[in-house]
Design a protein around this motif. Structure first.
Motif: not given
Length: 325
Positions: A38, A134, A139, A170, A173, A175
Motif C-alpha cells: 500500500a 489502481d 492499496d 474506493w 472495496s 482497499r
C-alpha cells in the motif's frame, strides 16, 4: 510456524520516499516495484476544495513555491493546531495554482540523492494518486491532516473525501484505509458512508487537537482502559516506532508490552516510520556520527518484524523486504 513478519503489511510512507521526493508519481510507482502492499498519502485541501497530496498545509517545505515570485504575496503566518506557522498554505491557492508547483525532497541533508531529483515532478491530487494506485496494484492508506483546522476554515476533509471517492470502488472495496491524529475526523468519514478501516494515529506525547486541553492525553489513551475504549471506536492504532521498545534496568533495549496489550484489547497495531539513517535509529543501532549515514537498521527492523504488527510504514520498501521477506 508462521513467521510473524509475513503477516505484516508493508505501507510505503508517501511512496518510496527514501529513494525519490515524497508524494510524487515516481515515488508511488517505485514503491509498487519495490514490493509495497500500500501507499500512504497525506491529504490537505486547496482553496477550491481539492484534496492535495502533500505532507502538510504549508507548501514551502516540499515544493518550489518559495522560489516562485508570482506567489510571493501568498506568504503568511497563521496558527495551525496551536502552533504558529509561517509559509505558503494550500488553502490560499486554487488547485490550478498548486498544479504549477514542483516537488522537492523534504530531508535534503539526509537524502541528497533524492534531493538531486528536485523539480522533476509536480504535485498530485488524491484522484491522481488513486488512479496510479489502481494502475500499479497498491492499496491506499490516507492520512487526513489537520482535520480540525480544515473544518474551522470551511474545508471539511470528510466531505471532500466523500465527494472524491463517490461512485468509485474506493468508497467500498476495502482497499482504502483512513488514518488521523483526530478521531472525530475518522468518524465523520464513516458517517458519510465511506467503508474504510479506521486507524487512530497516536503521538508519543500531548493530546489530540479535537479533544481539547481537558481531554485524555495520548498516553492515557494507551492505558489498558484507554485501549479498551478505543477498540469500540476504531480498528487499529498507529504509534511511533520508539513506543515499541523498552529498556531493562541495565539499559538494554527490547520489545515493550504495547503490542501484547493492543492485541488483548482487540486492536490492530501499526508503526511509523522505519528509516535506515542514524538520525532515525535507536542509539545502540547507530553507526558513526553522521546523521545521514545508514546504521544497523537490520537489527532494529528485525526486532520490529518479530512483533507481528498489522503494518509498518517504511521509506525504503525494498529494505523491509530484505529483513521480513
Amino acid at each position: 510456524m508462521t513467521d510473524p513478519a509475513s503477516q505484516t503489511r508493508l505501507i510505503a510512507h508517501r511512496g518510496a520516499s527514501g529513494w525519490a521526493p515524497e508524494h510524487t508519481e515516481a515515488a508511488v510507482r517505485l514503491a509498487a516495484t519495490l514490493g509495497a502492499d500500500a501507499v500512504e498519502p497525506d491529504l490537505v485541501a486547496s482553496r477550491d476544495g481539492v484534496l492535495v497530496v502533500r505532507h502538510d498545509v504549508e507548501l514551502g517545505e516540499t515544493t518550489d513555491i518559495a522560489d516562485r515570485p508570482e506567489y510571493a504575496d501568498r506568504r503568511a503566518t497563521r496558527t495551525v493546531d496551536g502552533h504558529e506557522v509561517t509559509g505558503w498554505f494550500a488553502e490560499d491557492l486554487d488547485w490550478a495554482e498548486i498544479a504549477t508547483l514542483r516537488a522537492r525532497e523534504r530531508l535534503p541533508r539526509l537524502r541528497p540523492l533524492s534531493a538531486a531529483r528536485d523539480g522533476e515532478q509536480g504535485v498530485l491530487r488524491l484522484e491522481d494518486l488513486l488512479r496510479i494506485a489502481d494502475e500499479v496494484g497498491l492499496d491506499v492508506v490516507a492520512e487526513l491532516k489537520h482535520g480540525d483546522h480544515h473544518e474551522r476554515i470551511g474545508l471539511p476533509l470528510d466531505a471532500l473525501l466523500a465527494d472524491a471517492v463517490a461512485g468509485t470502488h474506493w468508497a467500498s472495496s476495502g482497499r482504502l484505509v483512513l488514518e488521523s491524529f483526530e478521531e472525530r475526523t475518522l468518524h465523520a468519514c464513516r458517517e458519510r458512508g465511506i467503508d474504510a478501516r479506521l486507524v487512530y494515529l497516536m503521538a508519543d506525547g500531548g493530546t489530540a487537537v479535537d479533544l481539547g486541553a481537558d481531554g485524555p492525553s495520548f498516553a492515557e489513551q494507551r492505558t489498558d482502559a484507554g485501549l479498551a475504549a478505543l477498540a469500540g471506536r476504531v480498528d487499529a492504532i498507529s504509534v511511533e516506532k520508539a513506543a515499541l521498545f523498552a529498556r531493562d534496568e541495565e539499559g538494554r533495549i527490547g520489545p515493550s508490552v504495547l503490542a501484547a496489550r493492543t492485541a488483548e484489547a482487540g486492536l490492530g497495531l501499526i508503526t511509523w516510520t522505519l528509516r535506515p539513517e542514524n538520525a532515525f535509529l535507536e542509539p545502540e543501532h547507530r553507526l558513526g556520527e553522521h546523521p545521514a549515514a545508514w546504521g544497523d537498521w537490520t537489527t532494529e527492523w528485525r526486532m520490529v518484524a518479530a512483533l507481528g504488527l498489522e503494518a509498518v510504514f517504511v521509506d525504503h520498501p525494498d529494505l523491509w523486504r530484505r529483513v521480513a521477506g
